[in-house]
Design an enzyme around this catalytic site. Structure first.
Site, PDB file in Angstrom:
ATOM      1  N   PHE A 128      -0.387  26.468 -18.844  1.00  0.00           N
ATOM      2  CA  PHE A 128       0.003  25.069 -19.040  1.00  0.00           C
ATOM      3  C   PHE A 128      -0.666  24.273 -17.921  1.00  0.00           C
ATOM      4  O   PHE A 128      -0.522  24.615 -16.749  1.00  0.00           O
ATOM      5  CB  PHE A 128       1.531  24.959 -18.960  1.00  0.00           C
ATOM      6  CG  PHE A 128       2.060  23.621 -19.379  1.00  0.00           C
ATOM      7  CD1 PHE A 128       2.401  23.395 -20.702  1.00  0.00           C
ATOM      8  CD2 PHE A 128       2.220  22.599 -18.470  1.00  0.00           C
ATOM      9  CE1 PHE A 128       2.905  22.161 -21.100  1.00  0.00           C
ATOM     10  CE2 PHE A 128       2.714  21.362 -18.863  1.00  0.00           C
ATOM     11  CZ  PHE A 128       3.054  21.142 -20.179  1.00  0.00           C
ATOM     12  N   ASP A 200       6.162  31.727 -14.347  1.00  0.00           N
ATOM     13  CA  ASP A 200       6.574  30.491 -15.008  1.00  0.00           C
ATOM     14  C   ASP A 200       7.329  30.909 -16.274  1.00  0.00           C
ATOM     15  O   ASP A 200       6.749  31.502 -17.193  1.00  0.00           O
ATOM     16  CB  ASP A 200       5.343  29.644 -15.349  1.00  0.00           C
ATOM     17  CG  ASP A 200       5.737  28.298 -15.945  1.00  0.00           C
ATOM     18  OD1 ASP A 200       6.758  28.244 -16.655  1.00  0.00           O
ATOM     19  OD2 ASP A 200       5.011  27.321 -15.724  1.00  0.00           O
ATOM     20  N   TYR A 225      15.002  21.964 -19.925  1.00  0.00           N
ATOM     21  CA  TYR A 225      15.151  21.032 -21.050  1.00  0.00           C
ATOM     22  C   TYR A 225      14.585  21.596 -22.345  1.00  0.00           C
ATOM     23  O   TYR A 225      14.640  20.950 -23.374  1.00  0.00           O
ATOM     24  CB  TYR A 225      14.505  19.674 -20.738  1.00  0.00           C
ATOM     25  CG  TYR A 225      13.090  19.726 -20.187  1.00  0.00           C
ATOM     26  CD1 TYR A 225      12.005  19.986 -21.011  1.00  0.00           C
ATOM     27  CD2 TYR A 225      12.851  19.512 -18.834  1.00  0.00           C
ATOM     28  CE1 TYR A 225      10.718  20.043 -20.505  1.00  0.00           C
ATOM     29  CE2 TYR A 225      11.560  19.551 -18.312  1.00  0.00           C
ATOM     30  CZ  TYR A 225      10.495  19.826 -19.152  1.00  0.00           C
ATOM     31  OH  TYR A 225       9.227  19.888 -18.640  1.00  0.00           O
ATOM     32  N   LYS A 226      14.024  22.828 -22.309  1.00  0.00           N
ATOM     33  CA  LYS A 226      13.487  23.432 -23.529  1.00  0.00           C
ATOM     34  C   LYS A 226      14.600  24.243 -24.197  1.00  0.00           C
ATOM     35  O   LYS A 226      15.568  23.671 -24.679  1.00  0.00           O
ATOM     36  CB  LYS A 226      12.234  24.232 -23.174  1.00  0.00           C
ATOM     37  CG  LYS A 226      11.102  23.296 -22.713  1.00  0.00           C
ATOM     38  CD  LYS A 226       9.853  23.980 -22.221  1.00  0.00           C
ATOM     39  CE  LYS A 226       8.809  22.920 -21.851  1.00  0.00           C
ATOM     40  NZ  LYS A 226       7.704  23.448 -21.050  1.00  0.00           N
ATOM     41  N   ARG A 373       2.476  23.800 -33.271  1.00  0.00           N
ATOM     42  CA  ARG A 373       3.487  24.713 -32.725  1.00  0.00           C
ATOM     43  C   ARG A 373       4.839  24.458 -33.388  1.00  0.00           C
ATOM     44  O   ARG A 373       5.233  23.309 -33.605  1.00  0.00           O
ATOM     45  CB  ARG A 373       3.678  24.494 -31.219  1.00  0.00           C
ATOM     46  CG  ARG A 373       2.569  24.957 -30.349  1.00  0.00           C
ATOM     47  CD  ARG A 373       3.010  24.928 -28.892  1.00  0.00           C
ATOM     48  NE  ARG A 373       3.745  23.722 -28.550  1.00  0.00           N
ATOM     49  CZ  ARG A 373       4.265  23.470 -27.355  1.00  0.00           C
ATOM     50  NH1 ARG A 373       4.168  24.351 -26.388  1.00  0.00           N
ATOM     51  NH2 ARG A 373       4.898  22.342 -27.121  1.00  0.00           N
TER      52      ARG A 373
HETATM   53  C1  LIG Z   1       7.069  22.571 -20.079  1.00  0.00           C
HETATM   54  C2  LIG Z   1       6.267  23.287 -19.039  1.00  0.00           C
HETATM   55  C3  LIG Z   1       6.130  22.763 -17.745  1.00  0.00           C
HETATM   56  C4  LIG Z   1       6.716  21.425 -17.428  1.00  0.00           C
HETATM   57  O1  LIG Z   1       6.598  21.043 -16.116  1.00  0.00           O
HETATM   58  P1  LIG Z   1       7.370  19.769 -15.598  1.00  0.00           P
HETATM   59  O2  LIG Z   1       7.174  19.823 -14.129  1.00  0.00           O
HETATM   60  O3  LIG Z   1       8.800  19.900 -16.025  1.00  0.00           O
HETATM   61  O4  LIG Z   1       6.780  18.553 -16.219  1.00  0.00           O
HETATM   62  C5  LIG Z   1       5.446  23.520 -16.820  1.00  0.00           C
HETATM   63  N1  LIG Z   1       4.900  24.729 -17.136  1.00  0.00           N
HETATM   64  C6  LIG Z   1       5.009  25.234 -18.384  1.00  0.00           C
HETATM   65  C7  LIG Z   1       4.422  26.557 -18.720  1.00  0.00           C
HETATM   66  C8  LIG Z   1       5.676  24.526 -19.363  1.00  0.00           C
HETATM   67  O5  LIG Z   1       5.763  25.017 -20.604  1.00  0.00           O
END
Ligand SMILES: *Cc1c(COP(=O)(O)O)cnc(C)c1O
Length: 414
Positions: A128, A200, A225-226, A373
């Site tokens: 990501f 992560d 939040y997911k 997705r």
């Molecule tokens: C959703 C997500 C993030 C989000 O990062 P934020 O700091 O909350 O904006 C980071 N890494 C991965 C792999 C994600 O899926």
């Protein structure tokens, strides 16, 4: 074969589903099949009351005294303990605070300092992007360090590792393809070379059992939040294995990570244990829906979550392949069990298909350049929802619904 699957059989599976009752504990709009719970989880009904309580009673009536009486000051630690069982962490190793990006930054600096003399950070080219951007920002402040990207500089983890590697940053579940990395095995490989791993867990927490302590993990970060349904912008988490805490120093040395914040001393002295990973004032209102959701998660059996997740994603892939394969829709997600709880599909007109599905009440998302997705949150989705989603996609593809001119405009968030 699932080409012969009938909706009556799926309704029977839903009736026998041990997680079925959780669906009623969410607010879900009528006539919507919500397949974006991997991006923003749905609203747990209990969250409303908790938000109202924090606003009306704790803030409205309690005012500043609530820092003590309502436990506001200790939120990062207390909510961290609520979350810890979901990632296999014994007490005292998890904080809920800040964002995933910030926690990654903190963990990375701490990990680098624990491996002096090593200059390489291994990460994934397909990670990501915020993870890569934060690594880039962090390394930009340090002489001599450099990245080695799996998928660009090395074909896989094993070949990226050597005695120069200080830290490895890995996603447990790939945000795009849904591919699942073996956390215990990758941790073992990195440790064999003396490197530390930062996991992560954004796309695995709440989607499958995670066992950080058992894997001998070092650090982990993730968002709430997911799949955890903490609400838009709910605070993230950071895990630091107890054995590293005493020596770990993080760079965002704000007052809440100080040994004695209310002594207002001039010099920074880190708090003992995980508390040194705090930075500053917790976003109290943002914890409220998350606390309510984590209360519900305490009743959830993660083994049942995993079993249903595999069933829903498997059914979706089977139906897509049998009904839409010939129309050029390709399943990208691994078909074996090395997958998380979302499915990625590819098609020339992915963006238009996602828009057309939304107009048919089926919400998915699009990830550039050509991926659709669909997330399957086991607490509130049914087998019949999978059936209905594929039926809508069949209709959209058969009618070339992506051709509508209004789909040429893309909003900021896809
Ligand atoms: C959703 C997500 C993030 C989000 O990062 P934020 O700091 O909350 O904006 C980071 N890494 C991965 C792999 C994600 O899926």
């Amino acid at each position: 074969m699932t080409t012969t699957v009938r909706p009556e059989a799926l309704a029977a599976l839903d009736a026998a589903d041990p997680l079925a009752a959780f669906r009623d504990r969410f607010h879900l709009p009528r006539d919507v099949v919500y397949l974006v719970g991997n991006s923003l989880g749905a609203l747990p009904e209990a969250a409303r009351a908790r938000v109202a309580e924090v606003v009306d009673r704790e803030w409205g009536d309690g005012l500043v005294g609530s820092w003590n009486t309502a436990g506001w000051f200790d939120k990062p630690r207390d909510v961290g303990e609520l979350l810890a069982p979901l990632i296999g962490a014994a007490p005292g190793q998890v904080l809920v605070c800040d964002t995933t990006s910030l926690n990654l930054y903190k963990a990375l600096f701490a990990a680098l300092a624990l491996r002096p003399g090593r200059e390489v950070v291994v990460a994934e080219a397909h990670a990501f992007p915020t993870d890569l951007y934060m690594i880039e920002g962090a390394l930009g402040t340090r002489e001599g360090h450099r990245t080695r990207l799996i998928g660009r500089d090395a074909p896989d983890l094993a070949s990226a590792l050597n005695e120069d590697v200080a830290v490895v940053v890995l996603s447990h579940v790939d945000y795009r393809t849904g591919a699942l990395t073996d956390l215990a095995e990758a941790t073992r490989q990195a440790r064999a070379h003396g490197a530390l791993v930062i996991w992560d867990l954004c796309h695995s927490v709440g989607a499958l059992p995670v066992d950080l302590d058992a894997a001998g993990a070092d650090f982990a970060v993730g968002c709430t939040y997911k799949y955890l349904n903490g609400g838009p912008g709910s605070p993230a988490f950071v895990y630091v294995a107890r054995r590293h805490q005493e020596a770990a120093r993080q760079p965002l040395s704000g007052w809440h990570g100080h040994r004695a914040p209310f002594e207002f001393a001039v010099g920074y002295e880190p708090a003992a244990g995980i508390d040194r990973f705090r930075t500053s004032t917790p976003q109290v209102l943002s914890y409220a829906p998350l606390e309510a959701s984590l209360g519900m998660w305490r009743e959830v059996d993660l083994g049942q979550v995993r079993a249903k997740s595999l069933a829903l994603t498997g059914l979706f892939m089977d139906l897509v392949e049998s009904r839409l394969g010939a129309a050029g829709v390709e399943v990208v997600t691994p078909r074996d069990e090395r997958r998380g709880s979302h499915v990625a599909l590819r098609h020339e007109h992915s963006y238009g298909i996602v828009r057309a599905l939304a107009d048919r009440g089926v919400l998915g998302d699009f990830r550039a350049p050509d991926t659709m997705r669909f997330g399957f949150a086991p607490l509130y989705l049914r087998h019949l929802d999978v059936w209905n989603a594929v039926a809508a996609m069949e209709e959209a593809v058969a009618t070339r619904a992506w051709e509508r001119p209004e789909y040429a405009n893309r909003p900021t968030v896809t």
